[in-house]
Write a protein that holds these residues in place. Structure first.
Motif, PDB file in Angstrom:
ATOM      1  N   HIS A 184     -23.235  28.245  13.630  1.00 22.48           N
ATOM      2  CA  HIS A 184     -22.542  29.094  14.603  1.00 22.48           C
ATOM      3  C   HIS A 184     -21.908  30.316  13.946  1.00 22.48           C
ATOM      4  N   ASP A 185     -21.415  30.127  12.743  1.00 26.50           N
ATOM      5  CA  ASP A 185     -20.822  31.245  12.007  1.00 26.50           C
ATOM      6  C   ASP A 185     -20.683  30.820  10.555  1.00 26.50           C
ATOM      7  N   ILE A 186     -20.265  31.744   9.709  1.00 24.39           N
ATOM      8  CA  ILE A 186     -19.960  31.392   8.320  1.00 24.39           C
ATOM      9  C   ILE A 186     -18.516  31.814   8.035  1.00 24.39           C
ATOM     10  N   LEU A 187     -17.650  31.322   8.893  1.00 21.44           N
ATOM     11  CA  LEU A 187     -16.220  31.595   8.763  1.00 21.44           C
ATOM     12  C   LEU A 187     -15.693  31.213   7.386  1.00 21.44           C
ATOM     13  N   ILE A 211     -29.948  25.123   4.778  1.00 22.15           N
ATOM     14  CA  ILE A 211     -30.925  26.182   5.033  1.00 22.15           C
ATOM     15  C   ILE A 211     -32.296  25.805   4.480  1.00 22.15           C
ATOM     16  N   THR A 212     -32.335  25.325   3.237  1.00 23.06           N
ATOM     17  CA  THR A 212     -33.633  25.008   2.614  1.00 23.06           C
ATOM     18  C   THR A 212     -34.293  23.787   3.250  1.00 23.06           C
ATOM     19  N   SER A 213     -33.511  22.885   3.847  1.00 20.76           N
ATOM     20  CA  SER A 213     -34.099  21.695   4.474  1.00 20.76           C
ATOM     21  C   SER A 213     -34.473  21.935   5.929  1.00 20.76           C
ATOM     22  N   ILE A 228     -25.523  35.636   8.238  1.00 21.03           N
ATOM     23  CA  ILE A 228     -26.250  34.546   7.577  1.00 21.03           C
ATOM     24  C   ILE A 228     -27.398  35.109   6.741  1.00 21.03           C
ATOM     25  N   ILE A 229     -28.156  36.042   7.315  1.00 15.00           N
ATOM     26  CA  ILE A 229     -29.295  36.633   6.599  1.00 15.00           C
ATOM     27  C   ILE A 229     -28.823  37.359   5.346  1.00 15.00           C
ATOM     28  N   ASP A 230     -27.782  38.163   5.482  1.00 13.00           N
ATOM     29  CA  ASP A 230     -27.283  38.941   4.341  1.00 13.00           C
ATOM     30  C   ASP A 230     -26.658  38.049   3.276  1.00 13.00           C
ATOM     31  N   SER A 231     -25.897  37.044   3.703  1.00  9.17           N
ATOM     32  CA  SER A 231     -25.164  36.190   2.748  1.00  9.17           C
ATOM     33  C   SER A 231     -26.097  35.308   1.934  1.00  9.17           C
ATOM     34  N   TYR A 232     -27.226  34.893   2.536  1.00 12.29           N
ATOM     35  CA  TYR A 232     -28.128  33.970   1.843  1.00 12.29           C
ATOM     36  C   TYR A 232     -29.507  34.580   1.576  1.00 12.29           C
TER      37      TYR A 232
END
Length: 462
Positions: A184-187, A211-213, A228-232
């Motif tokens: 939902h978020d990466i608070l 994410i990888t699983s 999420i895309i930018d952080s990981y």
């Protein structure tokens, strides 16, 4: 020679201590913990994945073990699973839930089975895990989670076609079952101070594994998707936004004037004489600044103001005490502080029927949250026909569009001015109400939201 003997003695003591620790840990796992191999997931419960009608063609596990409160995530999970189950009666859902959840899940279809799993640990085991986690960089915690929870849950994993995690926080190894996760978020990533150090480390360590699983990550706003895309450093097509389209979820078309009157009387409220903030009291929800701003607004009135502030959501007596102390510190005298404290109403958790009454009768919604992955109350307020004033940060501008009065949630003076403006300017309130109705139409199309989830499920199921 004497130093060598002394060193060997210390090493032997250390080995004995480690062996005793391991024995104690195993004892805890087998005999003391509530989450033992014997009673964690009984044969009867495991057979829930086998006791299915013959017409079932797909079997889906829904991991709701991370959901313990009655917030937006629980609401979304219930609506998504109920909606898919209704549209796909030949799919069977086994939902894993916590027995200590505030309110039980509300699943309606015959092709949904809820299994409440007691996976709590004793304090001694938690202490040991924390110590071992520190020295093994979290490896023990992950292995225990895997050993005690998911290996047992997926006992007959070969019969499952999809693993759906609507609140991705726990680690799940790859069982060759397609997994769809909702982040939902990466608070925890952006606003560290709102979590304990252990919680931050846990979430940060788990996120890459989740994410990888996963075959696909779903999130609830473009704001969260981009974060999420930018952080990981992920491919853009790996993360998909599916907006929450439940603006009318609490709308009660059968409510009566008698129930409306009794609900307002229950909370000592008069229609259009209060602001409402539906939110569990947590640091990032920014209640402290809201209370400071409301106190400042009330102090600046030329005459006694009968406006109230209604806080809907779970709150502990200790938090109420702290917030009341904040009011006292910002008041000129005891009489003033007592009056303002009496103008603030804490409802705690209330049923949707009562929330529908409180929303539609509010003067406006004030939403000063510092961080939201989506912000469901915003669209619910617009659908209820009340003006919205909210923070100008994170996902809220995306959700509210042009239909809200925005303010800087870190600026108490700006929140105060916003309260004053929405209180005095009827023309502004009417304009926001009309814009809100238009905005809420897009977020009321639950049917299209369910179809988006079905498309993702069908794309990745075995």
């Amino acid at each position: 020679m004497r130093k060598l003997k002394k060193l060997l003695r210390k090493l032997s003591h250390a080995v004995i201590f480690i062996m005793m620790l391991v024995v104690f840990l195993l004892g805890e796992l087998i005999f003391c913990s509530k989450a033992t191999f014997r009673d964690f997931f009984t044969t009867e419960k495991v057979s829930a994945l086998n006791d299915r009608p013959k017409h079932i063609t797909k079997n889906i596990i829904v991991d709701a073990l991370g959901i313990s409160t009655n917030g937006g995530i629980k609401t979304l999970t219930e609506n998504v699973i109920n909606g898919i189950a209704e549209k796909r009666p030949n799919w069977y859902f086994t939902v894993l839930g916590r027995p200590d959840i505030e309110q039980p899940f509300n699943f309606k279809s015959n092709n949904i089975k809820i299994v409440y799993v007691d996976y709590s640990f004793s304090n001694a085991l938690i202490t040991i895990c924390n110590i071992l986690n520190f020295f093994t960089f979290g490896l023990v915690r992950d292995q225990l989670m895997q050993l005690l929870f998911y290996d047992n849950i997926l006992f007959n994993k070969s019969s499952c076609d999809l693993y759906f995690d609507p609140y991705a926080e726990f680690v799940v190894n790859d069982y060759s079952i397609p997994k769809i996760s909702v982040i939902h978020d990466i608070l925890y990533f952006d606003v560290l101070k709102h979590f304990s150090n252990e919680s931050v480390l846990w979430r940060k360590a788990n996120a890459p594994k989740i994410i990888t699983s996963s075959k696909k990550i779903i999130t609830v706003s473009d704001f969260s998707r981009n974060k999420i895309i930018d952080s990981y450093n992920l491919n853009s097509d790996f993360v998909q936004t599916i907006h929450i389209k439940l603006a009318n979820r609490i709308k009660n078309s059968e409510r009566t004037p008698e129930f409306e009157k009794s609900t307002l009387e229950k909370f000592r409220l008069n229609a259009k004489k209060y602001l409402i903030y539906p939110s569990i009291v947590r640091t990032h929800k920014n209640h402290a600044r809201l209370f400071q701003a409301f106190t400042k607004f009330m102090k600046h009135q030329n005459k006694i103001c009968d406006l109230k502030l209604v806080i809907v959501g779970t709150v502990s007596p200790e938090v109420i005490k702290d917030l009341n102390k904040l009011i006292e510190e910002n008041c000129d005298n005891k009489e003033q502080s007592e009056y303002i404290k009496n103008q603030i109403v804490f409802t705690n958790f209330i049923p949707n029927a009562e929330l529908d009454i409180l929303l539609s009768n509010a003067l406006a919604m004030i939403f000063p949250s510092l961080y939201e992955g989506f912000g469901m109350p915003i669209i619910e307020a617009m659908n209820a026909g009340i003006p919205v004033a909210c923070s100008n940060v994170t996902s809220l501008p995306e959700v509210a569009g042009n239909a809200a009065l925005f303010f800087d949630p870190r600026n108490v003076d700006e929140i105060t001015d916003t309260i004053d403006k929405i209180y005095r300017d009827k023309k502004l309130r009417n304009k926001l109400i009309q814009l809100g109705f238009e905005r809420a139409k897009y977020f009321s199309d639950k049917n299209s939201m369910i179809d988006e989830y079905i498309q993702v499920f069908e794309q990745y199921m075995n």
